[in-house]
Design an enzyme around this catalytic site. Structure first.
Site, PDB file in Angstrom:
ATOM      1  N   ASN A 214       0.864  -1.177   0.000  1.00 42.17           N
ATOM      2  CA  ASN A 214       0.000   0.000   0.000  1.00 42.17           C
ATOM      3  C   ASN A 214       0.905   1.234   0.000  1.00 42.17           C
ATOM      4  O   ASN A 214       2.136   1.104  -0.043  1.00 42.17           O
ATOM      5  CB  ASN A 214      -0.982  -0.013   1.174  1.00 42.17           C
ATOM      6  N   GLU A 217       3.419   1.354   2.963  1.00 38.51           N
ATOM      7  CA  GLU A 217       4.452   0.326   2.808  1.00 38.51           C
ATOM      8  C   GLU A 217       5.409   0.684   1.680  1.00 38.51           C
ATOM      9  O   GLU A 217       6.617   0.441   1.779  1.00 38.51           O
ATOM     10  CB  GLU A 217       3.787  -1.028   2.547  1.00 38.51           C
ATOM     11  N   ASP A 285      -6.049  -8.757   1.577  1.00 42.02           N
ATOM     12  CA  ASP A 285      -6.069 -10.185   1.246  1.00 42.02           C
ATOM     13  C   ASP A 285      -6.974 -10.441   0.048  1.00 42.02           C
ATOM     14  O   ASP A 285      -6.650 -11.251  -0.831  1.00 42.02           O
ATOM     15  CB  ASP A 285      -6.580 -11.002   2.444  1.00 42.02           C
TER      16      ASP A 285
END
Length: 336
Positions: A214, A217, A285
Protein backbone atom coordinates in the site's frame (compact mmCIF):
# COMPACT_ATOMS: atom_id res chain seq x y z
CA UNK A 1 -21.64 11.55 -7.30
CA UNK A 2 -21.27 8.08 -8.82
CA UNK A 3 -18.00 7.50 -10.65
CA UNK A 4 -18.30 6.54 -14.33
CA UNK A 5 -17.90 2.82 -14.93
CA UNK A 6 -14.76 1.64 -16.66
CA UNK A 7 -15.50 0.33 -20.16
CA UNK A 8 -13.15 -2.62 -19.65
CA UNK A 9 -15.20 -4.18 -16.84
CA UNK A 10 -17.64 -6.36 -18.86
CA UNK A 11 -14.76 -7.91 -20.82
CA UNK A 12 -13.08 -8.94 -17.55
CA UNK A 13 -16.03 -11.22 -16.79
CA UNK A 14 -14.71 -13.63 -19.43
CA UNK A 15 -11.93 -14.58 -17.01
CA UNK A 16 -14.30 -15.73 -14.28
CA UNK A 17 -15.37 -19.10 -15.80
CA UNK A 18 -11.67 -20.05 -15.95
CA UNK A 19 -11.36 -19.71 -12.17
CA UNK A 20 -12.85 -23.18 -11.72
CA UNK A 21 -10.02 -24.63 -13.82
CA UNK A 22 -7.31 -22.68 -11.95
CA UNK A 23 -5.22 -23.66 -8.94
CA UNK A 24 -3.51 -21.27 -6.53
CA UNK A 25 -1.21 -22.22 -3.67
CA UNK A 26 -1.36 -19.91 -0.64
CA UNK A 27 1.68 -20.03 1.63
CA UNK A 28 2.27 -17.90 4.70
CA UNK A 29 0.97 -16.97 8.13
CA UNK A 30 -2.42 -18.47 8.94
CA UNK A 31 -4.30 -16.56 11.63
CA UNK A 32 -7.45 -17.33 13.61
CA UNK A 33 -9.74 -14.28 13.61
CA UNK A 34 -12.09 -14.57 16.58
CA UNK A 35 -15.13 -12.33 16.98
CA UNK A 36 -16.86 -12.16 20.36
CA UNK A 37 -20.19 -10.30 20.49
CA UNK A 38 -21.94 -8.92 23.54
CA UNK A 39 -24.32 -6.34 24.97
CA UNK A 40 -23.08 -3.51 27.16
CA UNK A 41 -24.81 -3.48 30.53
CA UNK A 42 -23.19 -1.01 32.94
CA UNK A 43 -19.93 0.36 34.30
CA UNK A 44 -18.00 -2.01 36.54
CA UNK A 45 -17.58 -1.19 40.22
CA UNK A 46 -14.08 -2.70 40.08
CA UNK A 47 -12.70 -0.30 37.46
CA UNK A 48 -13.97 2.35 35.03
CA UNK A 49 -14.70 -0.20 32.31
CA UNK A 50 -17.84 -1.44 30.58
CA UNK A 51 -19.33 -4.77 31.58
CA UNK A 52 -20.30 -6.74 28.47
CA UNK A 53 -22.74 -9.64 28.59
CA UNK A 54 -21.61 -12.39 26.24
CA UNK A 55 -23.97 -13.18 23.34
CA UNK A 56 -22.09 -15.19 20.71
CA UNK A 57 -18.76 -15.78 19.00
CA UNK A 58 -17.42 -16.95 15.67
CA UNK A 59 -14.06 -17.81 14.13
CA UNK A 60 -12.93 -16.84 10.66
CA UNK A 61 -9.72 -17.50 8.74
CA UNK A 62 -7.40 -14.50 8.85
CA UNK A 63 -4.02 -13.62 7.36
CA UNK A 64 -3.05 -16.15 4.70
CA UNK A 65 -6.24 -17.98 5.64
CA UNK A 66 -8.33 -15.02 4.55
CA UNK A 67 -6.51 -14.95 1.21
CA UNK A 68 -7.24 -18.68 0.82
CA UNK A 69 -10.89 -18.15 1.80
CA UNK A 70 -11.24 -15.42 -0.83
CA UNK A 71 -9.79 -17.66 -3.51
CA UNK A 72 -12.16 -20.47 -2.54
CA UNK A 73 -15.11 -18.03 -2.71
CA UNK A 74 -14.01 -17.14 -6.24
CA UNK A 75 -14.25 -20.82 -7.19
CA UNK A 76 -10.50 -21.37 -7.48
CA UNK A 77 -8.91 -24.64 -6.34
CA UNK A 78 -6.82 -23.66 -3.32
CA UNK A 79 -3.96 -25.49 -1.63
CA UNK A 80 -2.72 -24.05 1.67
CA UNK A 81 0.85 -24.38 2.95
CA UNK A 82 1.82 -23.18 6.41
CA UNK A 83 1.66 -23.97 10.12
CA UNK A 84 -0.74 -23.68 13.05
CA UNK A 85 -0.36 -24.63 16.68
CA UNK A 86 -1.38 -28.02 17.99
CA UNK A 87 -4.18 -26.41 19.99
CA UNK A 88 -7.91 -25.77 19.92
CA UNK A 89 -7.63 -22.61 17.85
CA UNK A 90 -5.46 -24.36 15.29
CA UNK A 91 -7.97 -27.19 14.98
CA UNK A 92 -10.85 -24.72 14.63
CA UNK A 93 -8.98 -22.76 11.97
CA UNK A 94 -8.31 -25.91 9.94
CA UNK A 95 -11.95 -26.92 10.23
CA UNK A 96 -13.03 -23.49 9.02
CA UNK A 97 -10.72 -23.63 6.00
CA UNK A 98 -11.75 -27.19 5.16
CA UNK A 99 -15.40 -26.17 5.31
CA UNK A 100 -14.69 -23.42 2.80
CA UNK A 101 -13.20 -25.93 0.36
CA UNK A 102 -9.50 -25.22 0.97
CA UNK A 103 -7.07 -28.14 0.78
CA UNK A 104 -5.25 -27.96 4.15
CA UNK A 105 -3.00 -31.01 3.71
CA UNK A 106 0.00 -28.66 3.57
CA UNK A 107 -0.74 -26.99 6.92
CA UNK A 108 1.22 -28.55 9.77
CA UNK A 109 0.14 -28.73 13.39
CA UNK A 110 3.34 -27.89 15.28
CA UNK A 111 3.45 -29.33 18.82
CA UNK A 112 4.01 -26.72 21.52
CA UNK A 113 3.36 -23.82 19.15
CA UNK A 114 0.57 -21.32 19.76
CA UNK A 115 -1.76 -20.57 16.87
CA UNK A 116 -1.64 -16.90 15.98
CA UNK A 117 -4.98 -15.31 16.80
CA UNK A 118 -6.70 -11.93 16.87
CA UNK A 119 -9.68 -11.78 19.20
CA UNK A 120 -12.00 -8.82 18.69
CA UNK A 121 -14.58 -7.90 21.32
CA UNK A 122 -17.60 -6.16 19.77
CA UNK A 123 -20.38 -4.76 21.93
CA UNK A 124 -23.20 -2.27 21.99
CA UNK A 125 -26.52 -1.42 23.56
CA UNK A 126 -29.74 -3.29 22.96
CA UNK A 127 -30.90 -3.06 19.32
CA UNK A 128 -27.73 -1.24 18.24
CA UNK A 129 -24.92 -2.35 15.97
CA UNK A 130 -22.00 -3.99 17.76
CA UNK A 131 -18.80 -1.91 17.64
CA UNK A 132 -15.26 -3.14 18.24
CA UNK A 133 -14.08 -2.26 21.74
CA UNK A 134 -10.72 -4.00 21.98
CA UNK A 135 -8.53 -6.50 20.13
CA UNK A 136 -6.45 -9.13 21.90
CA UNK A 137 -3.58 -10.60 19.85
CA UNK A 138 -1.78 -13.87 20.44
CA UNK A 139 1.32 -14.87 18.48
CA UNK A 140 4.02 -17.57 18.66
CA UNK A 141 6.94 -16.46 20.80
CA UNK A 142 9.53 -18.85 19.37
CA UNK A 143 10.78 -19.08 15.77
CA UNK A 144 9.52 -21.88 13.58
CA UNK A 145 11.37 -25.14 14.41
CA UNK A 146 13.87 -26.22 11.76
CA UNK A 147 12.05 -29.50 11.10
CA UNK A 148 8.76 -27.67 10.51
CA UNK A 149 10.47 -25.16 8.23
CA UNK A 150 12.02 -27.94 6.12
CA UNK A 151 8.67 -29.65 5.74
CA UNK A 152 6.99 -26.35 4.83
CA UNK A 153 9.55 -25.76 2.07
CA UNK A 154 9.07 -29.29 0.70
CA UNK A 155 5.28 -28.91 0.75
CA UNK A 156 5.61 -25.55 -1.01
CA UNK A 157 7.89 -26.96 -3.71
CA UNK A 158 5.60 -29.93 -4.30
CA UNK A 159 2.34 -27.98 -4.43
CA UNK A 160 3.78 -24.96 -6.22
CA UNK A 161 4.98 -26.91 -9.24
CA UNK A 162 1.37 -27.81 -10.08
CA UNK A 163 -0.10 -24.35 -9.44
CA UNK A 164 -1.23 -21.67 -11.83
CA UNK A 165 -0.06 -19.07 -9.31
CA UNK A 166 1.52 -19.05 -5.85
CA UNK A 167 0.46 -16.36 -3.37
CA UNK A 168 2.82 -15.65 -0.44
CA UNK A 169 0.94 -13.95 2.41
CA UNK A 170 3.44 -12.66 4.97
CA UNK A 171 2.13 -11.25 8.26
CA UNK A 172 5.50 -11.39 10.03
CA UNK A 173 4.87 -14.55 12.07
CA UNK A 174 7.83 -16.50 10.71
CA UNK A 175 6.33 -18.96 8.25
CA UNK A 176 8.12 -17.33 5.32
CA UNK A 177 11.79 -17.46 6.20
CA UNK A 178 14.83 -17.36 3.90
CA UNK A 179 14.46 -20.98 2.78
CA UNK A 180 10.80 -20.52 1.84
CA UNK A 181 11.57 -17.31 -0.07
CA UNK A 182 14.30 -19.11 -2.02
CA UNK A 183 11.79 -21.85 -2.85
CA UNK A 184 9.45 -19.16 -4.18
CA UNK A 185 12.24 -17.83 -6.42
CA UNK A 186 12.90 -21.32 -7.79
CA UNK A 187 9.20 -21.74 -8.59
CA UNK A 188 9.19 -18.41 -10.41
CA UNK A 189 12.26 -19.40 -12.42
CA UNK A 190 10.39 -22.58 -13.32
CA UNK A 191 7.59 -20.55 -14.87
CA UNK A 192 5.10 -20.29 -11.99
CA UNK A 193 3.94 -16.72 -11.25
CA UNK A 194 4.57 -15.83 -7.59
CA UNK A 195 2.65 -12.97 -5.96
CA UNK A 196 3.64 -11.43 -2.63
CA UNK A 197 1.65 -9.57 0.01
CA UNK A 198 4.04 -8.74 2.85
CA UNK A 199 3.21 -6.38 5.68
CA UNK A 200 6.69 -5.87 7.13
CA UNK A 201 9.35 -7.45 4.87
CA UNK A 202 8.66 -6.43 1.28
CA UNK A 203 12.33 -5.98 0.47
CA UNK A 204 13.13 -9.59 1.41
CA UNK A 205 10.95 -10.92 -1.43
CA UNK A 206 13.24 -10.30 -4.38
CA UNK A 207 13.15 -11.82 -7.85
CA UNK A 208 9.43 -12.69 -7.90
CA UNK A 209 6.46 -11.84 -10.12
CA UNK A 210 4.31 -9.36 -8.19
CA UNK A 211 4.74 -7.42 -4.96
CA UNK A 212 1.75 -5.56 -3.46
CA UNK A 213 2.45 -2.63 -1.12
CA UNK A 214 0.00 0.00 0.00
CA UNK A 215 1.17 3.62 -0.08
CA UNK A 216 2.59 3.58 3.45
CA UNK A 217 4.45 0.33 2.81
CA UNK A 218 5.73 1.68 -0.52
CA UNK A 219 7.11 4.80 1.11
CA UNK A 220 8.77 2.81 3.89
CA UNK A 221 10.30 0.16 1.61
CA UNK A 222 11.51 2.59 -1.05
CA UNK A 223 12.72 5.38 1.23
CA UNK A 224 11.09 7.89 -1.15
CA UNK A 225 8.49 10.38 0.10
CA UNK A 226 5.21 10.21 -1.79
CA UNK A 227 4.51 13.85 -0.86
CA UNK A 228 7.09 15.22 -3.30
CA UNK A 229 6.16 15.95 -6.94
CA UNK A 230 6.03 12.66 -8.81
CA UNK A 231 6.68 10.85 -5.54
CA UNK A 232 4.43 7.87 -6.27
CA UNK A 233 6.19 6.93 -9.48
CA UNK A 234 9.67 7.65 -8.07
CA UNK A 235 8.99 5.43 -5.07
CA UNK A 236 7.45 2.69 -7.21
CA UNK A 237 10.31 2.65 -9.72
CA UNK A 238 12.82 2.57 -6.86
CA UNK A 239 11.12 -0.37 -5.17
CA UNK A 240 10.49 -2.16 -8.48
CA UNK A 241 14.23 -2.09 -9.15
CA UNK A 242 15.17 -2.91 -5.55
CA UNK A 243 13.05 -6.06 -5.29
CA UNK A 244 13.56 -7.01 -8.96
CA UNK A 245 9.93 -7.99 -9.52
CA UNK A 246 7.95 -7.94 -12.75
CA UNK A 247 4.94 -6.06 -11.38
CA UNK A 248 4.45 -3.65 -8.50
CA UNK A 249 0.78 -3.35 -7.53
CA UNK A 250 0.28 -0.30 -5.30
CA UNK A 251 -3.05 -0.13 -3.48
CA UNK A 252 -4.08 3.47 -2.82
CA UNK A 253 -7.38 3.38 -0.92
CA UNK A 254 -9.83 5.96 -2.25
CA UNK A 255 -7.42 6.61 -5.15
CA UNK A 256 -7.72 3.05 -6.45
CA UNK A 257 -4.49 1.29 -7.38
CA UNK A 258 -1.53 1.67 -9.71
CA UNK A 259 0.33 -0.96 -11.72
CA UNK A 260 4.03 -0.45 -12.40
CA UNK A 261 6.03 -2.69 -14.73
CA UNK A 262 9.55 -2.53 -16.04
CA UNK A 263 9.75 -0.86 -19.44
CA UNK A 264 6.08 0.17 -19.45
CA UNK A 265 4.19 3.30 -18.41
CA UNK A 266 2.20 3.06 -15.17
CA UNK A 267 -1.47 2.14 -15.31
CA UNK A 268 -3.63 3.97 -12.77
CA UNK A 269 -6.90 2.21 -11.98
CA UNK A 270 -9.45 4.54 -10.34
CA UNK A 271 -11.32 3.42 -7.24
CA UNK A 272 -14.42 1.46 -8.18
CA UNK A 273 -17.87 2.50 -6.97
CA UNK A 274 -19.02 5.52 -5.03
CA UNK A 275 -19.71 4.19 -1.53
CA UNK A 276 -17.45 4.84 1.44
CA UNK A 277 -15.79 1.82 3.03
CA UNK A 278 -17.64 0.14 5.90
CA UNK A 279 -14.68 -1.96 7.10
CA UNK A 280 -11.26 -2.38 5.48
CA UNK A 281 -10.31 -5.44 7.57
CA UNK A 282 -8.68 -8.00 5.27
CA UNK A 283 -9.26 -5.97 2.10
CA UNK A 284 -5.62 -6.41 1.11
CA UNK A 285 -6.07 -10.18 1.25
CA UNK A 286 -9.04 -9.92 -1.11
CA UNK A 287 -7.04 -7.80 -3.55
CA UNK A 288 -4.02 -10.15 -3.49
CA UNK A 289 -6.22 -13.23 -3.86
CA UNK A 290 -8.21 -11.83 -6.78
CA UNK A 291 -5.08 -10.63 -8.57
CA UNK A 292 -3.55 -14.11 -8.16
CA UNK A 293 -6.73 -15.74 -9.46
CA UNK A 294 -6.71 -13.41 -12.46
CA UNK A 295 -3.16 -14.43 -13.36
CA UNK A 296 -3.92 -18.14 -12.85
CA UNK A 297 -6.92 -17.78 -15.20
CA UNK A 298 -4.68 -16.38 -17.94
CA UNK A 299 -5.21 -12.66 -17.45
CA UNK A 300 -2.41 -10.13 -17.84
CA UNK A 301 -1.30 -8.05 -14.82
CA UNK A 302 -3.47 -5.05 -15.73
CA UNK A 303 -6.59 -7.19 -16.19
CA UNK A 304 -5.84 -8.98 -12.91
CA UNK A 305 -5.43 -5.60 -11.18
CA UNK A 306 -8.77 -4.34 -12.53
CA UNK A 307 -10.49 -7.48 -11.24
CA UNK A 308 -8.81 -7.05 -7.86
CA UNK A 309 -9.87 -3.40 -7.75
CA UNK A 310 -13.53 -4.32 -8.16
CA UNK A 311 -13.32 -7.16 -5.63
CA UNK A 312 -11.67 -4.84 -3.12
CA UNK A 313 -14.45 -2.28 -3.52
CA UNK A 314 -17.04 -4.96 -2.77
CA UNK A 315 -15.36 -6.47 0.28
CA UNK A 316 -14.96 -3.15 2.11
CA UNK A 317 -18.77 -2.88 2.12
CA UNK A 318 -18.87 -5.90 4.45
CA UNK A 319 -18.15 -5.90 8.17
CA UNK A 320 -15.22 -7.87 9.58
CA UNK A 321 -13.09 -10.47 7.82
CA UNK A 322 -15.07 -11.17 4.64
CA UNK A 323 -14.84 -12.59 1.13
CA UNK A 324 -16.25 -11.81 -2.32
CA UNK A 325 -17.81 -14.64 -4.30
CA UNK A 326 -17.38 -15.23 -8.00
CA UNK A 327 -21.13 -14.56 -8.44
CA UNK A 328 -20.87 -11.20 -6.66
CA UNK A 329 -17.88 -10.22 -8.76
CA UNK A 330 -19.63 -11.26 -12.00
CA UNK A 331 -22.76 -9.30 -11.09
CA UNK A 332 -20.72 -6.16 -10.41
CA UNK A 333 -18.68 -6.48 -13.61
CA UNK A 334 -21.82 -6.87 -15.74
CA UNK A 335 -23.94 -4.29 -13.91
CA UNK A 336 -25.34 -1.67 -16.35
Amino acid sequence: MRRPREPELPSLASLLPRFAESEVVVVGDFVADEYVYGETERISREAPVLIVRYESSELKAGGAGNAAANLAALGVKVRAVGVVGDDGLGNALLEELTGLGVDVAGIQRVPGRETEAKTRILAGGRSTRRQQMIRLDRAPRAPLPATAERRLVKDLERAGRRAGTVLASDYGSGALGAAAIEALRLLKRGGVPVCVDSRYSLRAFTGLTMVKPNEVELETASGVSLAQPGGLEKAARTLLKRVDCDVLLVTRGRNGMSVFRRGAPPVHVPAHGSQDAVDVTGAGDTVAATFSAGLAAGGDPVAAARLANVAGSLVVQKAGTATVSREELAAELLRP
